[in-house]
Structures are given as structure tokens and as C-alpha cells.
Design an enzyme around this catalytic site. Structure first.
Site, PDB file in Angstrom:
ATOM      1  N   LEU A   1     -28.345  10.294 -35.256  1.00 44.77           N
ATOM      2  CA  LEU A   1     -28.186  10.473 -33.547  1.00 44.77           C
ATOM      3  C   LEU A   1     -29.771   9.968 -33.289  1.00 44.77           C
ATOM      4  O   LEU A   1     -30.663  10.337 -33.877  1.00 44.77           O
ATOM      5  CB  LEU A   1     -27.976  11.814 -33.347  1.00 44.77           C
ATOM      6  CG  LEU A   1     -26.565  12.157 -33.194  1.00 44.77           C
ATOM      7  CD1 LEU A   1     -26.362  13.848 -32.839  1.00 44.77           C
ATOM      8  CD2 LEU A   1     -25.645  11.335 -32.115  1.00 44.77           C
ATOM      9  N   ASP A   2     -29.582   9.388 -32.141  1.00 38.27           N
ATOM     10  CA  ASP A   2     -30.942   8.653 -31.396  1.00 38.27           C
ATOM     11  C   ASP A   2     -31.546  10.028 -30.814  1.00 38.27           C
ATOM     12  O   ASP A   2     -31.149  11.198 -30.618  1.00 38.27           O
ATOM     13  CB  ASP A   2     -30.585   8.024 -29.857  1.00 38.27           C
ATOM     14  CG  ASP A   2     -30.215   6.618 -30.558  1.00 38.27           C
ATOM     15  OD1 ASP A   2     -30.531   6.309 -31.694  1.00 38.27           O
ATOM     16  OD2 ASP A   2     -29.397   6.034 -29.981  1.00 38.27           O
ATOM     17  N   PRO A   3     -33.013  10.210 -30.662  1.00 30.55           N
ATOM     18  CA  PRO A   3     -33.746  11.188 -30.395  1.00 30.55           C
ATOM     19  C   PRO A   3     -33.029  11.982 -29.022  1.00 30.55           C
ATOM     20  O   PRO A   3     -32.911  13.302 -28.768  1.00 30.55           O
ATOM     21  CB  PRO A   3     -34.994  10.871 -30.085  1.00 30.55           C
ATOM     22  CG  PRO A   3     -35.228   9.969 -31.164  1.00 30.55           C
ATOM     23  CD  PRO A   3     -33.883   9.156 -31.229  1.00 30.55           C
TER      24      PRO A   3
END
Length: 296
Positions: free
Chosen positions: A37-39
Site C-alpha cells: 500500500l502507498d504511504p
């Protein structure tokens, strides 16, 4: 400790950050995750603990998200974390027009992943190349989006659309936001993203780090069983003599005629003990991952 943790990833954390935090809290060396997951995204991040890290490759690939797409803006990263490269107020964009355009993004579609992504090109991750000033376009890939539902629509100079998206592995929601804006000729970027399910784990049952720490302090934390997210795989039960041989790495004969060749299976002993993952080959069961030795 072996099994899975259904983690609710917080905003601003990388998936690697979450693995490191989990490793520290549980005092475990072997910790891994499924589905980066992206930040800026939140939501379900499956975490494998101990020997369960070897099961990550067998998890189902289906995922679901809720996302907010903002129109009239294009960014370098295809989300609001990146530099704005184009911005112009949107005039006369209707929900009906957006819904019509959305139909192009259901089914098997071809998309180019964002330039800032974890995909590797020639051994280097795209986001590392981008940070070095070298923008490389990732090869187009075919992904599958099984469903898109409109949740909300907010008008304004930069209208926003909330959607629920169900899709297969490898799908970039940022790319959908970008490409939808392009189809509508107004530009678009991802403003918010939450993963509501991943690989059989669901948001409603996920734990925040705060909740995990509380359970650890009260000795009430129990990892999910290692075979729990593997229910999509067919099951086969071995008699004791074959279970022991199979756990020793030997191929054993099976009589199930309905099994497909090269099909992955959950393997159990007659006492219900989960033994690992096997693969069918004609009338043989071949060990792929022995999770634990048979206890007679």
C-alpha cells in the site's frame, strides 16, 4: 508465533514501516506483508508472521478499495502527494458523463502503472528512478476490474467522485484516477484511498497498531490461523502414513479424480492438522510448502 495479522495500515506509513513495527512489537524476525500500500493509503494490509511468510505467495489476489478521485488536477505521482503538473477548474462535468466514462474501466483493461510506483524496470524500482530525476514509463499491463460503484459525487471547481472498486492483483487505483481524468479531458488524480479488503482479509476485522498493542498488553492477541486465508484452495486430507511421507518431502499417491493437474491444494492430516501446500500431478501429490511436520 506463526499465522497472520490483519493490520489496518495508518496514513503516512509505508508497508515496510508496518512490517518493521510489527516485528518490534511481536519480537519476531520473520514478518512479511502481502499487497503493498502507498504511504498515503490506509486500510487492510495482510501481515504474515513466522512460517506463514512462506504462504504469502498462495494468498488470493482479489482486493477492494474505496477511493476519491479529484478532477481538474494532474500530478506527477497520480495522487495528491506529488507535484501538481496541471490544474484548471472543471466546468459542466456531470455525474452522468462520469458514469458513462467509468464503464471503460470494468473488465480486463490495459493500464500503465504510475511513474512513482514499486514496479521494477531493469532491476530498479520506478520510484527510485523518479527520485533520481529519471522518469521511466512502466510497460503496460492487463489487469482486471470486476466492479466499480459510485458512492458519492461532489460538484465544485474541482469536483470529486467517491467510488468502490473491486479488482485483481496488480491494479493501480491511481492509474484509474489518472486515466478517467484523461478520458473526460479534464485531468484527474487520486485524492484518497482506503483498501477495504485484500487476499481474504477485511477492514471490519482489521487491527490498528493501537489495538494490537492493547491486546499484547492484556495477553489477548492471537494471530489468525495460517490456513485461514487459504480457503480459496481445494482441500485434501491424507491418511497418517502418507501425511508423514509427504511432510518428509516425498510424493504420495492420491485417488481424487476431480483434481486438475498442477492445482495447488491445502493439505491436512486426518486429525485436522494443517500440513502445508501441495500440487497435484496426475495421481500424485507433490509437496510445495511443508508448513509443519505431521504429529501422529
Amino acid at each position: 508465533m506463526h499465522g497472520f495479522l490483519n493490520l489496518h495500515k495508518p496514513f503516512g506509513w509505508t508497508s515496510h514501516d508496518c512490517v518493521a513495527k510489527t516485528r518490534k512489537l511481536l519480537h519476531l524476525k520473520r514478518v512479511g506483508h502481502a499487497g503493498t500500500l502507498d504511504p498515503a493509503a490506509t486500510g487492510v494490509l495482510p501481515i504474515a508472521l513466522g512460517k506463514a511468510t512462506r504462504l504469502l505467495q498462495y494468498l488470493p489476489g482479489e482486493k477492494a478499495y474505496t477511493a476519491t478521485i479529484r478532477f481538474g488536477i494532474r500530478t506527477a505521482t497520480d495522487d495528491m502527494e506529488g507535484e501538481i503538473i496541471a490544474q484548471q477548474p472543471v466546468i459542466n462535468l456531470s455525474l452522468a458523463t462520469v458514469k458513462t466514462a467509468l464503464t471503460q474501466f470494468c473488465g480486463k483493461i490495459t493500464q500503465i502503472p504510475p511513474s512513482y510506483s514499486a514496479i521494477q524496470v531493469q532491476g530498479k524500482r520506478l520510484y527510485d528512478l523518479a527520485r533520481q530525476g529519471e522518469i521511466v514509463e512502466a510497460p503496460a499491463r492487463v489487469v482486471e476490474v470486476s466492479d466499480i460503484q459510485v458512492l458519492d459525487w461532489r460538484e465544485g471547481e474541482y469536483p470529486e467522485l467517491d467510488v468502490a472498486i473491486s479488482c485483481g492483483t496488480g491494479t493501480y487505483i491511481r492509474a484509474i484516477a489518472r486515466d478517467l481524468g484523461q478520458v473526460l479531458t479534464v485531468g484527474g488524480t487520486l485524492a484518497k484511498l482506503q483498501r477495504t479488503s485484500s487476499s481474504g482479509f477485511h477492514l471490519a476485522e482489521s487491527l490498528t497498531f493501537s489495538e494490537l498493542e492493547t491486546q499484547l498488553q492484556t495477553a489477548t492477541f492471537h494471530p489468525l490461523l495460517a490456513d485461514q486465508p487459504l480457503q480459496h484452495l481445494p482441500l485434501i486430507t491424507l491418511p497418517s502414513i502418507n501425511a508423514k511421507k509427504w511432510c518428509q518431502g516425498q510424493r504420495v499417491a492420491i485417488t481424487e479424480s476431480e483434481l486438475d493437474t498442477n492445482q495447488h491444494l491445502r493439505v491436512y492430516a486426518e486429525n485436522g492438522q494443517f500440513l502445508g501446500i501441495g500440487k497435484s500431478d496426475s495421481q500424485l501429490l507433490i509437496p510445495q510448502m511443508v508448513f509443519e511436520s505431521f504429529e501422529s
